[in-house]
Design an enzyme around this catalytic site. Structure first.
Site, PDB file in Angstrom:
ATOM      1  CG  ASP A  46      -0.367   0.042   2.522  1.00  0.00           C
ATOM      2  OD1 ASP A  46       0.873  -0.048   2.613  1.00  0.00           O
ATOM      3  OD2 ASP A  46      -1.116   0.171   3.523  1.00  0.00           O
ATOM      4  CB  SER A  47       4.582   1.726  -0.136  1.00  0.00           C
ATOM      5  OG  SER A  47       4.818   0.561  -0.890  1.00  0.00           O
ATOM      6  CG  ASP A  85       0.492  -4.085   2.214  1.00  0.00           C
ATOM      7  OD1 ASP A  85       0.275  -4.745   3.242  1.00  0.00           O
ATOM      8  OD2 ASP A  85       1.151  -3.027   2.193  1.00  0.00           O
ATOM      9  CE  LYS A 115       3.295  -5.793   3.945  1.00  0.00           C
ATOM     10  NZ  LYS A 115       2.704  -4.799   4.873  1.00  0.00           N
ATOM     11  CD  GLU A 184       8.377  -0.616   7.386  1.00  0.00           C
ATOM     12  OE1 GLU A 184       7.367  -1.288   7.077  1.00  0.00           O
ATOM     13  OE2 GLU A 184       8.594   0.542   6.976  1.00  0.00           O
TER      14      GLU A 184
HETATM   15  O1  KIV Z   1       3.354  -1.018   1.573  1.00  0.00           O
HETATM   16  C1  KIV Z   1       4.494  -1.459   1.603  1.00  0.00           C
HETATM   17  O2  KIV Z   1       5.264  -1.393   0.649  1.00  0.00           O
HETATM   18  C2  KIV Z   1       4.926  -2.086   2.841  1.00  0.00           C
HETATM   19  C3  KIV Z   1       6.383  -2.042   3.131  1.00  0.00           C
HETATM   20  C4  KIV Z   1       6.723  -0.736   3.737  1.00  0.00           C
HETATM   21  C5  KIV Z   1       6.788  -3.151   3.986  1.00  0.00           C
HETATM   22  O3  KIV Z   1       4.113  -2.515   3.611  1.00  0.00           O
END
Ligand code: KIV
Length: 293
Positions: A46-47, A85, A115, A184
């Protein structure tokens, strides 16, 4: 065509001490690059809220956005293990919501696992998703969706109390049935202890070298996202610089009429061009080149 790795392969890699390679991806092209590079796992993180949509954080990201991007990544990397995610509020409310939204990732984007962030407090969500037959990766340490509670994007586990809380969270995630866990931004000693204590693969993003594999954000490591670069990132390319230089050259070429060149056009069939010129002339018109303004 390479064989897609399974969760059993990742357990064997942990057993043999073979590092697992892990990267984020949000779109079809970077997913194809990752698969060609031989990446073991891709996280559709979700980044993408920051890296693709330009939001200030991950909070505004929706399930629908995550599904669209996960589906594109799956098409780009059909033989790579893809993890979706779960975005903010897709699992925090109830176990039922968590199962339903995790299920959307599997049904609509054909991911291999989902995740979600948190330890002890999300143990029942993890168990519910696992009980429904899906694979889960836990995520503890600096958890961006709860960064306001953590006092910002701050490393965790740097005091004894905080390190013990990380260990408790990691054990709760494994106990709840997660197949893997991501740590993390926690110190390497704490991460290494968790890695040795858990039987499931333990991945690191900013948690040092003593883990079963390493994750980086693709936009950070390729130098695409320039607003902020965490300490743990190693830059492997300067893509934003290369792209900006190329776009600047194009702007100059268009302004200077250096583009397009003869090789970039579709010419008329010669005898048809003669007829076209006669037709335009009969109407008292002109066709280029007759001097450009
Ligand atoms: O959203 C993402 O890319 C993540 C990473 C920061 C681990 O959850």
């Amino acid at each position: 065509m390479r064989k897609k790795k399974s969760i059993q392969d990742f357990y064997m890699m942990k057993e043999k001490g073979e590092p697992i390679t892990f990267i984020t991806s949000y779109d079809y092209p970077t997913a194809t690059f990752a698969e060609k590079a031989g990446m073991d796992m891709i996280l559709v993180g979700d980044s993408l809220g920051m890296c693709v949509y330009g939001y200030e954080g991950t909070m505004p990201v929706t399930m629908d956005q995550m599904i669209v991007h996960s589906d594109a990544v799956r098409r780009g990397a059909p033989n790579t293990y893809v993890i979706g995610d779960m975005p903010f509020l897709s699992y925090q409310t109830t176990d039922e919501a968590a199962v339903e939204n995790a299920g959307r990732f599997f049904k609509e984007a054909r991911v291999d696992a989902v995740k979600l962030e948190g330890g002890v407090r999300v143990a029942s969500r993890i168990k519910a998703i696992v009980d429904a037959g899906m694979l889960v990766m836990g995520h503890i340490g600096l958890t961006p969706q709860s960064s306001s509670q953590l006092g910002g994007f701050k490393a965790q586990g740097r005091t004894l109390d905080s390190a013990q809380a990380q260990v408790d969270d990691a054990l709760a995630v494994q106990e709840a049935g997660a197949a893997m866990i991501l740590l993390e931004a926690i110190p390497p000693e704490v991460a290494g202890y968790i890695r040795d204590t858990l039987t499931i693969p333990v991945l690191s993003i900013g948690a040092g070298p003593y883990c079963d594999g390493q994750l980086l954000i693709v936009s950070d490591m390729l130098g695409i996202f320039e607003a902020f670069t965490p300490k743990f990132v190693k830059r492997y390319a300067e893509v934003a610089k290369v792209c900006t230089e190329a776009l600047t050259a194009y702007v100059q070429d268009v302004r200077n009429r250096a583009f397009p060149e003869p090789k970039h056009i579709y010419p008329m069939i010669p005898e048809e061009l003669i007829k076209f010129k006669e037709w335009v002339a009969a109407g008292k018109g002109k066709i280029p080149p007759h001097g450009v303004s």
